[in-house]
Design a protein around this motif. Structure first.
Motif, short mmCIF file in Angstrom:
data_model
loop_
_atom_site.label_atom_id
_atom_site.label_comp_id
_atom_site.label_asym_id
_atom_site.label_seq_id
_atom_site.Cartn_x
_atom_site.Cartn_y
_atom_site.Cartn_z
N LYS A 144 4.56 9.36 -8.33
CA LYS A 144 3.88 9.53 -7.16
C LYS A 144 2.71 8.83 -7.19
O LYS A 144 2.14 8.11 -6.34
CB LYS A 144 3.61 11.04 -6.95
N GLN A 145 1.83 9.24 -8.43
CA GLN A 145 0.76 8.37 -8.68
C GLN A 145 0.78 6.75 -8.71
O GLN A 145 -0.07 6.15 -8.07
CB GLN A 145 -0.04 8.73 -9.90
N ALA A 146 1.71 6.27 -9.06
CA ALA A 146 1.88 4.81 -9.22
C ALA A 146 2.31 4.20 -7.84
O ALA A 146 1.76 3.23 -7.51
CB ALA A 146 3.22 4.50 -10.01
N ALA A 147 2.90 4.95 -7.05
CA ALA A 147 3.41 4.50 -5.78
C ALA A 147 1.95 4.66 -4.76
O ALA A 147 1.99 3.75 -3.78
CB ALA A 147 4.38 5.58 -5.17
N ALA A 148 1.23 5.80 -5.08
CA ALA A 148 -0.12 5.89 -4.27
C ALA A 148 -1.01 4.62 -4.74
O ALA A 148 -1.85 4.10 -3.84
CB ALA A 148 -0.82 7.20 -4.54
N GLY A 149 -0.90 4.41 -5.73
CA GLY A 149 -1.75 3.12 -6.53
C GLY A 149 -1.33 1.77 -5.61
O GLY A 149 -2.15 0.88 -5.59
N CYS A 150 0.14 1.88 -5.70
CA CYS A 150 0.80 0.52 -4.93
C CYS A 150 0.37 0.46 -3.71
O CYS A 150 0.01 -0.77 -3.27
CB CYS A 150 2.20 0.53 -5.49
N GLU A 151 0.38 1.50 -2.86
CA GLU A 151 -0.08 1.52 -1.32
C GLU A 151 -1.38 1.11 -1.21
O GLU A 151 -1.86 0.28 -0.21
CB GLU A 151 0.26 2.95 -0.90
N GLU A 152 -2.24 1.50 -2.24
CA GLU A 152 -3.71 1.30 -1.96
C GLU A 152 -3.91 -0.29 -2.35
O GLU A 152 -4.93 -0.84 -1.50
CB GLU A 152 -4.71 1.90 -3.10
N ASP A 153 -3.00 -0.83 -3.10
CA ASP A 153 -3.28 -2.36 -3.18
C ASP A 153 -2.96 -3.04 -2.01
O ASP A 153 -3.13 -4.19 -1.89
CB ASP A 153 -2.55 -2.63 -4.57
N HIS A 154 -1.99 -2.71 -1.28
CA HIS A 154 -1.50 -3.15 -0.30
C HIS A 154 -1.38 -2.17 1.24
O HIS A 154 -0.42 -1.60 1.63
CB HIS A 154 0.20 -3.38 -0.37
N PRO A 155 -2.71 -2.26 1.64
CA PRO A 155 -3.00 -1.44 2.81
C PRO A 155 -1.91 -1.87 3.92
O PRO A 155 -1.74 -0.79 4.65
CB PRO A 155 -4.29 -1.86 3.19
N GLU A 156 -1.27 -2.78 4.17
CA GLU A 156 -0.39 -3.03 5.17
C GLU A 156 0.63 -2.39 5.14
O GLU A 156 1.68 -2.36 6.02
CB GLU A 156 -0.05 -4.64 5.31
N SER A 157 1.11 -1.66 4.05
CA SER A 157 2.27 -1.12 3.80
C SER A 157 2.08 0.50 4.33
O SER A 157 3.13 1.22 4.40
CB SER A 157 2.71 -0.84 2.31
#
Length: 160
Positions: A144-157
């Protein structure tokens, strides 16, 4: 990805638990009893049998740390057991802090009304459930933390 098997390795017993097929919930399987601590051949053979039956792809072994988080003799024996299991099966073996899991298992059985003389038969497999559930919860949190970090890197997602 297969199931995860949790093991509570003790001097004369090994508690066994396995994850649900979706690796969310830990379920008690059995306690393996042996006459002497250094006699592991049958114990390992039984674990391999159970691993095939439940389609296990990974093991997690309880690591009995001291209360100050240091490793003692029991920890070293658990690590050696895990290394032997990994060598024999070729499957990944991880370790999970198991401090206070036996006490938690005993308390759970007491609250469920299990008589003290009947607890010994089940305590190690229930401790294995606590070990495995802690591991599964930690893995879910890290995903969950990794997915949240990934989303922060890609705001368009983000969905609006």
């Amino acid at each position: 990805m297969g199931r995860v098997m949790g093991l509570d390795y003790g001097a004369k017993t090994v508690g066994v638990a396995v994850s649900s097929p979706d690796n969310v919930i830990a379920l008690s399987v059995e306690t393996i009893f042996r006459e002497r601590e250094n006699k592991l051949r049958r114990t390992l053979a039984r674990i391999e049998e159970l691993a095939r039956e439940y389609q296990v792809s990974e093991f997690v072994v309880g690591l009995p740390k001291n209360m100050d988080a240091s490793l003692g003799e029991r920890s070293e024996k658990s690590i050696a057991f895990g290394q032997e299991l990994e060598r024999r099966t070729g499957l990944k073996v991880s370790f999970q802090d198991e401090r206070l899991t036996t006490q938690a298992a005993d308390r759970t059985m007491e609250e469920a009304g299990v008589r003290r003389e009947n607890r010994k038969e089940h305590i190690d497999s229930i401790a294995a459930v606590y070990i495995l559930q802690g591991y599964l919860d930690r893995q879910a949190f890290e995903r969950k933390q990794a997915a949240a970090g990934c989303e922060e890197d890609h705001p368009e997602s983000h969905t609006v």
